[in-house]
Design an enzyme around this catalytic site. Structure first.
Site, PDB file in Angstrom:
ATOM      1  N   HIS A   1       1.987   2.791   2.516  1.00 19.69           N
ATOM      2  CA  HIS A   1       2.152   1.971   1.311  1.00 19.69           C
ATOM      3  C   HIS A   1       3.595   2.170   0.830  1.00 19.69           C
ATOM      4  O   HIS A   1       4.186   3.242   1.051  1.00 19.69           O
ATOM      5  CB  HIS A   1       1.154   2.499   0.275  1.00 19.69           C
ATOM      6  CG  HIS A   1       1.080   1.730  -0.994  1.00 19.69           C
ATOM      7  ND1 HIS A   1       1.939   1.948  -2.051  1.00 19.69           N
ATOM      8  CD2 HIS A   1       0.229   0.756  -1.394  1.00 19.69           C
ATOM      9  CE1 HIS A   1       1.608   1.137  -3.053  1.00 19.69           C
ATOM     10  NE2 HIS A   1       0.579   0.399  -2.679  1.00 19.69           N
TER      11      HIS A   1
ATOM     12  N   ASP B   1      -1.681  11.150   1.433  1.00 26.44           N
ATOM     13  CA  ASP B   1      -1.922  10.106   0.436  1.00 26.44           C
ATOM     14  C   ASP B   1      -3.405   9.729   0.532  1.00 26.44           C
ATOM     15  O   ASP B   1      -3.822   9.048   1.474  1.00 26.44           O
ATOM     16  CB  ASP B   1      -0.997   8.919   0.735  1.00 26.44           C
ATOM     17  CG  ASP B   1      -1.326   7.690  -0.109  1.00 26.44           C
ATOM     18  OD1 ASP B   1      -2.337   7.706  -0.838  1.00 26.44           O
ATOM     19  OD2 ASP B   1      -0.560   6.708  -0.023  1.00 26.44           O
TER      20      ASP B   1
ATOM     21  N   GLN C   1      -6.738   5.774  -0.572  1.00 22.76           N
ATOM     22  CA  GLN C   1      -7.792   4.950   0.020  1.00 22.76           C
ATOM     23  C   GLN C   1      -8.906   5.765   0.662  1.00 22.76           C
ATOM     24  O   GLN C   1      -9.865   5.191   1.160  1.00 22.76           O
ATOM     25  CB  GLN C   1      -7.188   4.000   1.067  1.00 22.76           C
ATOM     26  CG  GLN C   1      -6.231   2.973   0.504  1.00 22.76           C
ATOM     27  CD  GLN C   1      -6.918   1.938  -0.403  1.00 22.76           C
ATOM     28  OE1 GLN C   1      -8.125   1.731  -0.357  1.00 22.76           O
ATOM     29  NE2 GLN C   1      -6.118   1.286  -1.231  1.00 22.76           N
TER      30      GLN C   1
ATOM     31  N   LYS D   1      -8.948   3.798  -8.420  1.00 23.71           N
ATOM     32  CA  LYS D   1      -9.535   3.396  -7.129  1.00 23.71           C
ATOM     33  C   LYS D   1     -10.799   4.207  -6.855  1.00 23.71           C
ATOM     34  O   LYS D   1     -11.466   4.012  -5.850  1.00 23.71           O
ATOM     35  CB  LYS D   1      -8.533   3.612  -5.996  1.00 23.71           C
ATOM     36  CG  LYS D   1      -7.319   2.690  -6.069  1.00 23.71           C
ATOM     37  CD  LYS D   1      -6.441   2.863  -4.862  1.00 23.71           C
ATOM     38  CE  LYS D   1      -5.049   2.336  -5.063  1.00 23.71           C
ATOM     39  NZ  LYS D   1      -4.938   0.883  -4.947  1.00 23.71           N
TER      40      LYS D   1
ATOM     41  N   CYS E   1       1.630  -4.301  -0.351  1.00 19.72           N
ATOM     42  CA  CYS E   1       2.636  -3.236  -0.561  1.00 19.72           C
ATOM     43  C   CYS E   1       2.886  -2.456   0.723  1.00 19.72           C
ATOM     44  O   CYS E   1       2.993  -1.218   0.706  1.00 19.72           O
ATOM     45  CB  CYS E   1       2.218  -2.283  -1.674  1.00 19.72           C
ATOM     46  SG  CYS E   1       2.132  -3.059  -3.267  1.00 19.72           S
TER      47      CYS E   1
HETATM   48  N1  PMP Z   1      -1.136   4.590  -1.359  1.00 16.25           N
HETATM   49  C1  PMP Z   1      -2.069   3.764  -0.863  1.00 16.25           C
HETATM   50  C2  PMP Z   1      -2.543   3.959   0.550  1.00 16.25           C
HETATM   51  C3  PMP Z   1      -2.574   2.738  -1.652  1.00 16.25           C
HETATM   52  O1  PMP Z   1      -3.498   1.917  -1.159  1.00 16.25           O
HETATM   53  C4  PMP Z   1      -2.099   2.592  -2.973  1.00 16.25           C
HETATM   54  C5  PMP Z   1      -2.598   1.478  -3.874  1.00 16.25           C
HETATM   55  N2  PMP Z   1      -2.759   0.254  -3.247  1.00 16.25           N
HETATM   56  C6  PMP Z   1      -1.146   3.492  -3.449  1.00 16.25           C
HETATM   57  C7  PMP Z   1      -0.689   4.478  -2.606  1.00 16.25           C
HETATM   58  C8  PMP Z   1      -0.610   3.409  -4.837  1.00 16.25           C
HETATM   59  O2  PMP Z   1      -1.613   3.668  -5.764  1.00 16.25           O
HETATM   60  P1  PMP Z   1      -1.374   3.447  -7.319  1.00 16.25           P
HETATM   61  O3  PMP Z   1      -0.860   2.049  -7.471  1.00 16.25           O
HETATM   62  O4  PMP Z   1      -2.723   3.635  -7.923  1.00 16.25           O
HETATM   63  O5  PMP Z   1      -0.391   4.473  -7.769  1.00 16.25           O
END
Ligand code: PMP
Length: 413
Positions: free
Chosen positions: A118, A195, A198, A221, A372
């Site tokens: 991401h 990270d 997910q 999430k 993203c």
């Molecule tokens: N890492 C991953 C793998 C994600 O899917 C996301 C959110 N789509 C993020 C980081 C960022 O999360 P947040 O916007 O809640 O900070």
């Protein structure tokens, strides 16, 4: 599973269609107990934490620190001093990038990320790169969206200072073999950040068993509120990292000549924390623990396999990420593109935005775009995908509705 706990799922979209919410990778819906715990706190307990001698401040502090203990238990950490509240995964990763690099990196040092990250796990490191001249090395992926482990091993050298990789890809659904990635990093004496944005909503997490050095996830999430997340870090790293921000709560004493910092985890928590969101997050995690993460994983695994099978039967369907013999490495996130009916090999896929917009008119919420993850999009040779992602409350009937919806859209082109 427990749909009645989520009032929003009763909603009718466009006055005709019951909501089929398949955008859980972006954010999950909230069970009633989370929202009620938060409004109860605002109505009955609200006061700033840590600084007050009065009754309410102490009650709010107890709730906030109790929530930290719930997080500790949920991810299997040893101590609450290793649980830092942040605004979400993004802030957790930025905190590590900023503070770890200041403590342990210098110009020419290297960090390893993967091609399926991401943006939050790419750009955070690019900011360090711009500031300090570090190098970002990238683990390549295979055509079916899995990490190339041999290439990963070959990226280590004497300048490698940290690995930072995702547990589950938010685009491909790939469940990365984190245990193996962590072991390999540790064989090189290199710490590793996982990270967990997910993975945390979908499977039991135990940072101690995993032996990762840092772990990040987002409350929203994980069926909790927005605006709160967690960074777990091993004390041995956190102790030596400088604070992220300056302000209240993170200090022991302040003078114009010399300031000393608070103990862990407060050193990394400047300013008034979102103590109501921490209550909501703890409620969400308790809710998940009551259902049992293993039960959630089993339910979603069944849904994912069912969805992949059904979707593969659709003419002109292309599913990204592991399928076939590696389908068990595919989590509850399915990115796809599909051709119109009667397409030839040269017919382009239906644009993801068209697909997402038309599915929406049928009451089906999916996500479209680059998610993203622009470098990954380039690797896949697409501009974007359509993504269906499941949560604990989704059903096989909803997947049937998605499949019918995709076919209906297909017939319009
Ligand atoms: N890492 C991953 C793998 C994600 O899917 C996301 C959110 N789509 C993020 C980081 C960022 O999360 P947040 O916007 O809640 O900070």
């Amino acid at each position: 599973m427990n749909r009645q706990d989520f009032p929003i799922l009763e909603k009718t979209i466009y006055k005709k269609y019951p909501l089929v919410y398949l955008d859980n990778g972006a954010t999950t819906q909230k069970p009633r107990c989370v929202v009620e715990a938060m409004s109860h706190e605002y109505y009955n307990v609200n006061a700033n934490v840590h600084r007050g001698v009065h009754f309410l401040s102490q009650a709010a502090t107890d709730l906030h620190e109790g929530s930290r203990e719930t997080v500790r238990k949920f991810i299997g950490a040893e101590k609450t001093s290793e649980i830092i509240f942040t605004r979400g995964t993004t802030e957790s990763i930025n905190l590590v990038a900023s503070c770890f690099s200041q403590a342990f990196m210098k110009e020419g040092d290297e960090v390893i990320v993967s091609h399926m990250e991401h943006h939050s796990n790419i750009v955070s490191w690019q900011l360090v790169q711009a500031r300090m001249g570090i190098k970002i090395r990238v683990i390549p992926i295979t055509d079916d969206g899995r990490l190339d482990i041999e290439a990963y091993k070959a990226l280590f050298n004497e300048r490698t200072r940290l690995v930072s990789v995702t547990h589950v890809s938010n685009v491909l659904g790939t469940i990365n073999p984190v245990k193996q990635l962590i072991d390999i990093a540790h064989q090189h004496d290199v710490p590793i950040l996982i990270d967990g944005a997910q993975s945390t909503p979908h499977m039991a997490i135990n940072v101690k068993d995993m032996d990762c050095d840092f772990f990040a996830f987002s409350g929203h999430k994980t069926y909790g509120p927005t605006g709160i997340g967690v960074l777990y870090g091993k004390e041995k790293w956190l102790e030596h990292m400088p604070p992220y921000m300056g302000g209240g709560d993170m200090i022991k004493t302040v003078s114009f000549e010399h300031t000393t910092f608070n103990v862990l985890p407060y050193k990394f928590e400047a300013g008034t924390p979102d103590y109501v969101a921490s209550t909501g997050l703890a409620k969400a995690l308790e809710y998940l623990m009551n259902i049992g993460m293993d039960n959630i994983e089993k339910h979603e695994r069944e849904l994912t396999l069912y969805a992949i099978n059904k979707m593969q039967e659709i003419e002109g369907m292309h599913i990204f990420g592991p399928i076939g013999e590696h389908v068990h490495e595919h989590d509850a996130v399915i990115s796809f593109e599909v051709k119109p009916l009667g397409a030839t090999p040269h017919t382009p896929y239906i644009h993801h935005l068209d697909m997402g917009t038309l599915l929406d008119r049928l009451g089906i919420a999916v996500r479209t775009g680059h998610h993203c993850a622009e470098p990954l999009m380039r690797r896949l040779g697409v501009e974007g995908t359509c993504r269906a992602s499941f949560g604990l409350y989704n059903t096989k009937e909803e997947i049937d509705t998605l499949v019918q919806g995709i076919k209906r859209v297909q017939s319009m082109f």
